[in-house]
Design a protein around this motif. Sequence first.
Motif, PDB file in Angstrom:
ATOM      1  N   LEU A   1       7.637   9.266   2.243  1.00 48.48           N
ATOM      2  CA  LEU A   1       7.560   8.128   1.340  1.00 48.48           C
ATOM      3  C   LEU A   1       6.995   6.880   2.005  1.00 48.48           C
ATOM      4  O   LEU A   1       6.535   5.970   1.337  1.00 48.48           O
ATOM      5  CB  LEU A   1       8.965   7.782   0.854  1.00 48.48           C
ATOM      6  CG  LEU A   1       9.404   8.304  -0.488  1.00 48.48           C
ATOM      7  CD1 LEU A   1      10.815   7.839  -0.739  1.00 48.48           C
ATOM      8  CD2 LEU A   1       8.499   7.791  -1.582  1.00 48.48           C
TER       9      LEU A   1
ATOM     10  N   ALA B   1       3.481   5.588   1.177  1.00 48.99           N
ATOM     11  CA  ALA B   1       3.357   5.191  -0.226  1.00 48.99           C
ATOM     12  C   ALA B   1       4.034   3.847  -0.487  1.00 48.99           C
ATOM     13  O   ALA B   1       3.515   3.012  -1.217  1.00 48.99           O
ATOM     14  CB  ALA B   1       3.959   6.257  -1.126  1.00 48.99           C
ATOM     15  N   LEU B   2       5.184   3.620   0.139  1.00 48.16           N
ATOM     16  CA  LEU B   2       5.905   2.367  -0.097  1.00 48.16           C
ATOM     17  C   LEU B   2       5.313   1.208   0.699  1.00 48.16           C
ATOM     18  O   LEU B   2       5.348   0.062   0.263  1.00 48.16           O
ATOM     19  CB  LEU B   2       7.383   2.514   0.279  1.00 48.16           C
ATOM     20  CG  LEU B   2       8.248   3.414  -0.586  1.00 48.16           C
ATOM     21  CD1 LEU B   2       9.705   3.169  -0.300  1.00 48.16           C
ATOM     22  CD2 LEU B   2       7.968   3.206  -2.046  1.00 48.16           C
ATOM     23  N   ALA B   3       4.797   1.512   1.876  1.00 48.95           N
ATOM     24  CA  ALA B   3       4.308   0.417   2.728  1.00 48.95           C
ATOM     25  C   ALA B   3       2.944  -0.066   2.262  1.00 48.95           C
ATOM     26  O   ALA B   3       2.645  -1.255   2.367  1.00 48.95           O
ATOM     27  CB  ALA B   3       4.247   0.879   4.181  1.00 48.95           C
ATOM     28  N   LEU B   4       2.126   0.835   1.723  1.00 47.50           N
ATOM     29  CA  LEU B   4       0.753   0.462   1.411  1.00 47.50           C
ATOM     30  C   LEU B   4       0.619  -0.747   0.485  1.00 47.50           C
ATOM     31  O   LEU B   4      -0.137  -1.668   0.802  1.00 47.50           O
ATOM     32  CB  LEU B   4      -0.013   1.668   0.848  1.00 47.50           C
ATOM     33  CG  LEU B   4      -1.525   1.429   0.802  1.00 47.50           C
ATOM     34  CD1 LEU B   4      -2.071   1.246   2.206  1.00 47.50           C
ATOM     35  CD2 LEU B   4      -2.227   2.574   0.117  1.00 47.50           C
ATOM     36  N   PRO B   5       1.340  -0.799  -0.648  1.00 44.15           N
ATOM     37  CA  PRO B   5       1.190  -1.986  -1.498  1.00 44.15           C
ATOM     38  C   PRO B   5       1.506  -3.279  -0.735  1.00 44.15           C
ATOM     39  O   PRO B   5       0.864  -4.299  -0.958  1.00 44.15           O
ATOM     40  CB  PRO B   5       2.203  -1.768  -2.619  1.00 44.15           C
ATOM     41  CG  PRO B   5       2.419  -0.314  -2.666  1.00 44.15           C
ATOM     42  CD  PRO B   5       2.253   0.178  -1.269  1.00 44.15           C
ATOM     43  N   LEU B   6       2.473  -3.210   0.183  1.00 39.14           N
ATOM     44  CA  LEU B   6       2.835  -4.410   0.927  1.00 39.14           C
ATOM     45  C   LEU B   6       1.779  -4.756   1.977  1.00 39.14           C
ATOM     46  O   LEU B   6       1.694  -5.898   2.409  1.00 39.14           O
ATOM     47  CB  LEU B   6       4.182  -4.231   1.627  1.00 39.14           C
ATOM     48  CG  LEU B   6       5.379  -3.863   0.769  1.00 39.14           C
ATOM     49  CD1 LEU B   6       6.641  -3.830   1.607  1.00 39.14           C
ATOM     50  CD2 LEU B   6       5.542  -4.857  -0.363  1.00 39.14           C
TER      51      LEU B   6
ATOM     52  N   PHE C   1      -3.262  -2.858  -7.496  1.00 41.43           N
ATOM     53  CA  PHE C   1      -2.087  -3.112  -6.666  1.00 41.43           C
ATOM     54  C   PHE C   1      -0.801  -2.926  -7.475  1.00 41.43           C
ATOM     55  O   PHE C   1       0.159  -2.302  -7.013  1.00 41.43           O
ATOM     56  CB  PHE C   1      -2.155  -4.530  -6.096  1.00 41.43           C
ATOM     57  CG  PHE C   1      -0.841  -5.045  -5.611  1.00 41.43           C
ATOM     58  CD1 PHE C   1      -0.326  -4.606  -4.407  1.00 41.43           C
ATOM     59  CD2 PHE C   1      -0.104  -5.941  -6.364  1.00 41.43           C
ATOM     60  CE1 PHE C   1       0.898  -5.066  -3.965  1.00 41.43           C
ATOM     61  CE2 PHE C   1       1.115  -6.402  -5.931  1.00 41.43           C
ATOM     62  CZ  PHE C   1       1.621  -5.962  -4.721  1.00 41.43           C
TER      63      PHE C   1
ATOM     64  N   LEU D   1      -0.095   0.704  -7.922  1.00 37.56           N
ATOM     65  CA  LEU D   1       0.454   1.278  -6.688  1.00 37.56           C
ATOM     66  C   LEU D   1       1.924   0.915  -6.532  1.00 37.56           C
ATOM     67  O   LEU D   1       2.768   1.726  -6.164  1.00 37.56           O
ATOM     68  CB  LEU D   1      -0.287   0.717  -5.469  1.00 37.56           C
ATOM     69  CG  LEU D   1      -1.581   1.360  -5.035  1.00 37.56           C
ATOM     70  CD1 LEU D   1      -2.090   0.665  -3.786  1.00 37.56           C
ATOM     71  CD2 LEU D   1      -1.340   2.832  -4.733  1.00 37.56           C
TER      72      LEU D   1
ATOM     73  N   ALA E   1       5.042   3.342  -6.321  1.00 36.28           N
ATOM     74  CA  ALA E   1       5.889   3.382  -5.135  1.00 36.28           C
ATOM     75  C   ALA E   1       7.351   3.148  -5.513  1.00 36.28           C
ATOM     76  O   ALA E   1       8.259   3.849  -5.049  1.00 36.28           O
ATOM     77  CB  ALA E   1       5.432   2.325  -4.137  1.00 36.28           C
TER      78      ALA E   1
ATOM     79  N   TYR F   1      13.397  -3.276  -2.305  1.00 38.42           N
ATOM     80  CA  TYR F   1      11.944  -3.065  -2.277  1.00 38.42           C
ATOM     81  C   TYR F   1      11.241  -3.958  -3.292  1.00 38.42           C
ATOM     82  O   TYR F   1      10.224  -4.584  -3.005  1.00 38.42           O
ATOM     83  CB  TYR F   1      11.628  -1.593  -2.554  1.00 38.42           C
ATOM     84  CG  TYR F   1      10.163  -1.282  -2.466  1.00 38.42           C
ATOM     85  CD1 TYR F   1       9.508  -1.312  -1.241  1.00 38.42           C
ATOM     86  CD2 TYR F   1       9.416  -0.998  -3.600  1.00 38.42           C
ATOM     87  CE1 TYR F   1       8.158  -1.045  -1.146  1.00 38.42           C
ATOM     88  CE2 TYR F   1       8.061  -0.730  -3.515  1.00 38.42           C
ATOM     89  CZ  TYR F   1       7.440  -0.750  -2.282  1.00 38.42           C
ATOM     90  OH  TYR F   1       6.098  -0.490  -2.189  1.00 38.42           O
TER      91      TYR F   1
ATOM     92  N   PRO G   1       3.641  -9.807  -1.739  1.00 37.71           N
ATOM     93  CA  PRO G   1       2.228  -9.451  -1.915  1.00 37.71           C
ATOM     94  C   PRO G   1       1.779  -9.637  -3.357  1.00 37.71           C
ATOM     95  O   PRO G   1       0.604  -9.933  -3.596  1.00 37.71           O
ATOM     96  CB  PRO G   1       2.167  -7.980  -1.497  1.00 37.71           C
ATOM     97  CG  PRO G   1       3.555  -7.501  -1.516  1.00 37.71           C
ATOM     98  CD  PRO G   1       4.420  -8.676  -1.229  1.00 37.71           C
TER      99      PRO G   1
END
Lengths: 216, 224, 217
Positions: free
Chosen positions: B167, B170-175, C112, C115, C119, C140, C147
């Motif tokens: 995961l 997938a979770l880090a990419l948007p950030l 974005f 995504l 996520a 989260y 962002p």
Amino acid sequence: MNGGTATLTARRLAIAVEARGLRHRFGPRVALEPQTFSFGEGGVVAATGPNGSGKSTLLRIVAGLLRPSGGESVVTLDGRAISAFDRRKVLGFSSPELSFYDEFTTSENLEFAARSALAALERVNLAERAGDRVGTLSSGLRQRLRLAFATLGDPPLLLLDEPGSHLDDDGHALVERVVREGAGRGLVLLATNDEREWRLAERRIQLRGRDLGHSA
Amino acid sequence: MPNGASSSAAAIWAILRKECRSEWRTRYGLSAALLFAVTTLTAVSFAAGRMPDRTDVLAALLWIVLLFAALAALAHSFVREVEAHTLTLLRLLASPSSIALGKLIFNLLFLGVLELVTVPLFLVLMGAPPPNWGPFLLLLALGSAALAAAATLVAALIAQTRGRGALFAALALPLLLPVLAATVSGTRAQWSGGSVAPAAKLLISYTLAVMAVSLLLYDHLWEE
Amino acid sequence: MTLRVWLFVWVAAGIAAGFLWAPVVPVLEDTTRVFYFHFPAAIITPVALAWSMLHSALYLWRRDLANDDHAAAAAELGLLFCVAATVSGSIWAHSMWGSYWNWDPRETSIFFVLLLYGAYLALRASIEDPARRARLSAVYSCVAFVPGLFLIFVVPRIYFSLHPDPLLNSRGKADMDGRIMACAVALVLGFGALFFWMLSLRVRLGRVERARESVAS
């Protein structure tokens, strides 16, 4: 007790543990039926009950490691309530779920926790294994390490979950010593079904299992 | 109980030392991450070939390699705690913020070591023109800080899920998208003689914002 | 009960009016109609996201699983509206700009958001215990706010966009026909009502499921 600076040794601190309608569930599963109790004057208390009745859950909540789904647990030291966040500073905790870093030696693990590591190891007769990596220890020796960890810094509140698991006769004598010393400093809360251990307690909390067909 | 890791600065330091020592003893985190970074780099440079005059593409490729290296590496320190069941021990010793900050600094050091190997190798293999070192290193430092700040929090979250490592990306990419946008445009600018100030400002403000929000959220990381 | 019949009539009438009553914009010709789906969906998408984040923060504050229901439901519905806005926008972009995807700043930010929703829902799907799921996904969601702000406010200011700006137009730059605007506003209200109605259903469903689980155990 009257004011004065609290030193965590010698003097018996006024530590109190209280539960008000304390209960917990993991999703739909009930892990701890509502508990209400109050222990104010130190000594030893044992929580007993069948597997799954919530002994460990109770200890984790009191330790501030688990947020209960209902009710509240209150720990006070000299009349001051200690928030769940700060509980770790006043208590010693041992549980079969507590694991140490395999790649470190026993003394390194305890040094990471406190500076008085060697004294704590001596208390559980583990001093000669101070240089051994935890990954090489047997389950009984690991249990001794847990007890050493719990007694680091002589905390006024000791939470011991199955303190005698995996231990030999020597080990059980050691548990008795740790418990008595802890009671001398404050309050000891045991979670156990072992008679040798709950006999040390002056009071008992009897937890009833619910999921296991014990209902009346 | 623990007076070894009581005050938070001491606790952060103790956790950082523990992380470094543990990494030194086992080495599987760093060696796997280095191997992964070099593999990614090899794949990119082999597929794309040398392109000394395409600095716009080079900037993008460099940060893609670094992003992937970071994504492969930064979840490790939390996942290891969960897999070895040592999280209870850690939580008894320090506050969630101290734990997270200690791991954050460790992740930053980790990224630094990765970059020390990856970036020179990248420049050589891709035939890149010499960068404008001052601004270039500034961007690397700021970009790493932003990567580490966002990734550390996500790592703490995914360590408690069933998927764990799977995961993380997938979770880090948007950030990390704003970080990628800023670092790539800044790196392009330093190669083409432009100013890196806008990118640097963006990275600094982004890192500060993520840190500020994280500090509020760290206390909610573990409750069981 | 009757409210949702009226909602159906309202949205149907808005769409019909868009095709039959409102004129088309000269250059855009028939692609003007995309606007009636695209614009309301694109307006609801950030509303849903904001709603989800607000309830995530409220959950961490109050620890009421009802807040978590709101956060999850708003994210699921937001994803629906977001896909609708992305697909309709992409079709329009193909006929007007000649390609489905251009990494225009607006496209970047909607991508974005896609995504992010993905996520968030993937994170939820991977945690079994309801309290832990609620807590971690709320954390989260709160971080993702940062962002989100950057991509909405900073990126479009740095990069040039070809995207038509309806708000600017309405302030009289290149006057949009009043009838087009009327249909669009009517449909924004309709889509908004649709969103909150579906949200309330989903939240009630969550409450019922929890009640049933606790009775069953």
